[in-house]
Design a protein around this motif. Structure first.
Motif, mmCIF file in Angstrom:
data_model
loop_
_atom_site.group_PDB
_atom_site.id
_atom_site.type_symbol
_atom_site.label_atom_id
_atom_site.label_comp_id
_atom_site.label_asym_id
_atom_site.label_seq_id
_atom_site.Cartn_x
_atom_site.Cartn_y
_atom_site.Cartn_z
ATOM 1 N N UNK A 145 2.165 4.958 -2.212
ATOM 2 C CA UNK A 145 3.139 4.316 -3.094
ATOM 3 C C UNK A 145 2.401 3.523 -4.171
ATOM 4 N N UNK A 146 2.858 3.650 -5.408
ATOM 5 C CA UNK A 146 2.183 3.004 -6.537
ATOM 6 C C UNK A 146 3.170 2.173 -7.348
ATOM 7 N N UNK A 147 2.769 0.951 -7.649
ATOM 8 C CA UNK A 147 3.524 0.072 -8.550
ATOM 9 C C UNK A 147 2.650 -0.207 -9.767
ATOM 10 N N UNK A 158 -1.424 -0.083 -5.126
ATOM 11 C CA UNK A 158 -1.197 1.091 -4.284
ATOM 12 C C UNK A 158 -1.223 0.684 -2.819
ATOM 13 N N UNK A 159 -0.434 1.384 -2.018
ATOM 14 C CA UNK A 159 -0.410 1.095 -0.584
ATOM 15 C C UNK A 159 0.073 2.327 0.168
ATOM 16 N N UNK A 160 -0.224 2.396 1.476
ATOM 17 C CA UNK A 160 0.294 3.511 2.273
ATOM 18 C C UNK A 160 1.813 3.479 2.300
ATOM 19 N N UNK A 161 2.426 4.637 2.393
ATOM 20 C CA UNK A 161 3.891 4.688 2.398
ATOM 21 C C UNK A 161 4.474 4.178 3.707
ATOM 22 N N UNK A 162 3.711 4.260 4.787
ATOM 23 C CA UNK A 162 4.188 3.790 6.093
ATOM 24 C C UNK A 162 3.237 2.734 6.642
ATOM 25 N N UNK A 163 3.749 1.560 6.912
ATOM 26 C CA UNK A 163 2.943 0.507 7.528
ATOM 27 C C UNK A 163 3.872 -0.409 8.308
ATOM 28 N N UNK A 186 -10.439 5.153 -6.863
ATOM 29 C CA UNK A 186 -10.961 4.540 -5.650
ATOM 30 C C UNK A 186 -9.883 3.737 -4.931
ATOM 31 N N UNK A 187 -8.998 3.121 -5.709
ATOM 32 C CA UNK A 187 -7.915 2.357 -5.103
ATOM 33 C C UNK A 187 -6.986 3.235 -4.290
ATOM 34 N N UNK A 188 -6.682 4.427 -4.803
ATOM 35 C CA UNK A 188 -5.813 5.352 -4.072
ATOM 36 C C UNK A 188 -6.474 5.818 -2.782
ATOM 37 N N UNK A 189 -7.764 6.117 -2.846
ATOM 38 C CA UNK A 189 -8.476 6.577 -1.651
ATOM 39 C C UNK A 189 -8.560 5.480 -0.600
ATOM 40 N N UNK A 190 -8.786 4.246 -1.029
ATOM 41 C CA UNK A 190 -8.834 3.137 -0.070
ATOM 42 C C UNK A 190 -7.445 2.793 0.460
ATOM 43 N N UNK A 191 -6.416 2.967 -0.363
ATOM 44 C CA UNK A 191 -5.049 2.761 0.130
ATOM 45 C C UNK A 191 -4.749 3.733 1.264
ATOM 46 N N UNK A 194 -5.664 2.493 4.648
ATOM 47 C CA UNK A 194 -4.910 1.427 5.298
ATOM 48 C C UNK A 194 -4.900 0.099 4.577
ATOM 49 N N UNK A 195 -5.151 0.101 3.259
ATOM 50 C CA UNK A 195 -5.173 -1.137 2.479
ATOM 51 C C UNK A 195 -4.111 -1.100 1.392
ATOM 52 N N UNK A 196 -3.683 -2.276 0.982
ATOM 53 C CA UNK A 196 -3.037 -2.400 -0.319
ATOM 54 C C UNK A 196 -4.162 -2.627 -1.320
ATOM 55 N N UNK A 197 -4.147 -1.916 -2.423
ATOM 56 C CA UNK A 197 -5.226 -2.048 -3.396
ATOM 57 C C UNK A 197 -4.650 -2.352 -4.773
ATOM 58 N N UNK A 198 -5.388 -3.146 -5.526
ATOM 59 C CA UNK A 198 -5.022 -3.417 -6.916
ATOM 60 C C UNK A 198 -6.144 -2.920 -7.817
#
Length: 432
Positions: A145-147, A158-163, A186-191, A194-198
């Motif tokens: 998921x991306x905002x 960015x964050x995983x869709x399920x948490x 890199x943010x998408x891959x780290x998301x 299991x992370x929220x990334x900015x």
């Protein structure tokens, strides 16, 4: 009288199975997977050829010849090529050793990694193509998921869709190219880990400064606060990741903000350096606070530099201004968490290994209490801040290192980043 029972002899046909290239139909860049060829004649030679087209519609190609084993198989993870575009056993060999099939000049544009690439693999024997298969290599994982923020702050969250619990978060800061490209990938891959990334832009985007000069630290602080206010963020587990000039900025922010609990810096600088504002290149700091330049090390231009444009000569000359370097050095001893530094010893952009050792020395002198480490990669250059899977053959002349050295370095960097943030932010991916 003996009765003899005569059983007919059953002849079982041992038909040679057809050759088959086995690889997932799709995979996320940086992850391991099964890649092999089966149904081959034992101990015979076969060639695998890989092709893809980049976002400039240019073809890239790699190839390798192998001898099938006693089971009639080639396993790309543990098979050494007899000849080809790479030499050692390597799951990613056909990926990183790709080169463009057309000759281009020194001013050609490097391909920008896109959301996914389709790579075709063909199996060839004595000029005959025995089969082919394609895989889709995802640079941006599915299910993220991306905002998008595009007002006071320019960023992608960015964050995983399920948490099922508040997420640890990582802020990403790219280098001197500016914008969001590297940080978003890199943010998408780290998301996906299991992370929220900015992914945070700080110049070279609409509504932001055009050049890397006098960037207000208040802007970065506001972005961090914006992230922490999200109700799905665990404010006690905030990390930061920077690359090149972004690593300089990340170290600087981590030394000033106690909310940041760990930092990973790839190819970092050890001090605040002069900004970059063409065409006249005024003597300004890269960063500002309260409208004033932060103390910085000016570039030590001289006649020899303008005759040769030798960037590394300029950097070592700049770093020889010891009094100015001392005043502008980042106070890394004030960081409130673990530190990971990664550099390529053959870096051609700036001496990131030397500056990483300066940082380590400062931490040693201060008897820094948290964990800290510097991974110096001996045959790598500046282009190490991507997961393994993209071609590295075009990096050496511009960024340093060898194609093989940069490819293996990317494997080390990606695994080191995942392990570092997992350990430092106590990530529980099983809860997603």
């Amino acid at each position: 009288m003996k009765i003899l029972f005569l059983f007919p002899l059953l002849l079982i046909s041992c038909k040679q199975p057809s050759p088959e290239i086995i690889i997932p139909k799709k995979y996320k860049i940086g992850e391991s997977f099964d890649f092999k060829v089966t149904g081959l004649e034992t101990n015979e030679e076969y060639e695998l050829v890989a092709r893809k087209t980049d976002n400039f519609d240019r073809e890239w190609l790699s190839k390798a010849t192998f001898k099938a084993d006693d089971f009639g198989q080639i396993n790309l993870s543990n098979s050494t090529p007899i000849k080809g575009t790479y030499e050692k056993k390597d799951l990613y060999g056909l990926f990183w050793s790709m080169t463009m099939t057309e000759e281009l000049g020194d001013d050609w544009t490097a391909p920008e990694p896109i959301d996914f690439s389709t790579i075709n693999f063909s199996l060839v024997r004595t000029m005959d193509t025995l089969g082919s298969v394609s895989t889709r290599q995802y640079t941006i994982p599915q299910g993220i998921e991306t905002e998008t923020l595009n007002d006071q702050i320019v960023a992608k969250i960015m964050r995983p869709s399920n948490y099922e619990q508040p997420l640890p978060a990582i802020i990403l800061l790219g280098g001197s190219g500016g914008g969001l490209s590297w940080a978003s990938r890199m943010g998408a891959l780290l998301a996906d880990e299991g992370y929220a990334t900015m992914a945070l832009a700080y110049f070279n985007e609409e509504k932001l400064p055009k050049n890397l000069a006098q960037i207000p630290l208040e802007y970065i602080e506001n972005a961090i606060n914006e992230l922490i206010r999200k109700n799905y963020i665990d404010e006690n587990r905030i990390g930061i990741l920077g690359y090149s000039k972004g690593a300089e900025l990340a170290l600087l922010m981590a030394s000033r903000n106690s909310e940041i609990k760990c930092i990973a810096a790839i190819a970092p600088g050890s001090a605040v350096f002069q900004g970059f504002k063409p065409p006249k290149f005024p003597v300004l700091s890269s960063w500002s606070l309260n409208g004033e330049d932060l103390e910085f090390v000016p570039n030590a231009y001289d006649k020899r530099f303008f005759e040769t444009y030798d960037g590394m000569y300029l950097w070592y000359r700049t770093l020889s201004q010891h009094d100015k370097v001392e005043k502008a050095s980042i106070p890394v001893e004030n960081i409130h968490g673990d530190i990971l530094l990664v550099s390529g010893v053959k870096d051609k952009i700036w001496p990131s290994t030397y500056m990483s050792e300066q940082i380590i020395s400062r931490l040693n002198i201060a008897k820094f209490e948290n964990n800290y480490e510097h991974i110096a990669l001996p045959f790598a250059g500046h282009g190490i801040a991507e997961p393994p899977g993209h071609p590295t053959t075009s990096l050496s002349s511009r960024l340093g290192g060898t194609a093989y050295g940069n490819a293996k370095a990317r494997e080390v960097v990606w695994e080191s980043l995942k392990n570092f943030f997992n350990r430092s932010l106590n990530t529980n991916k099983e809860a997603l």
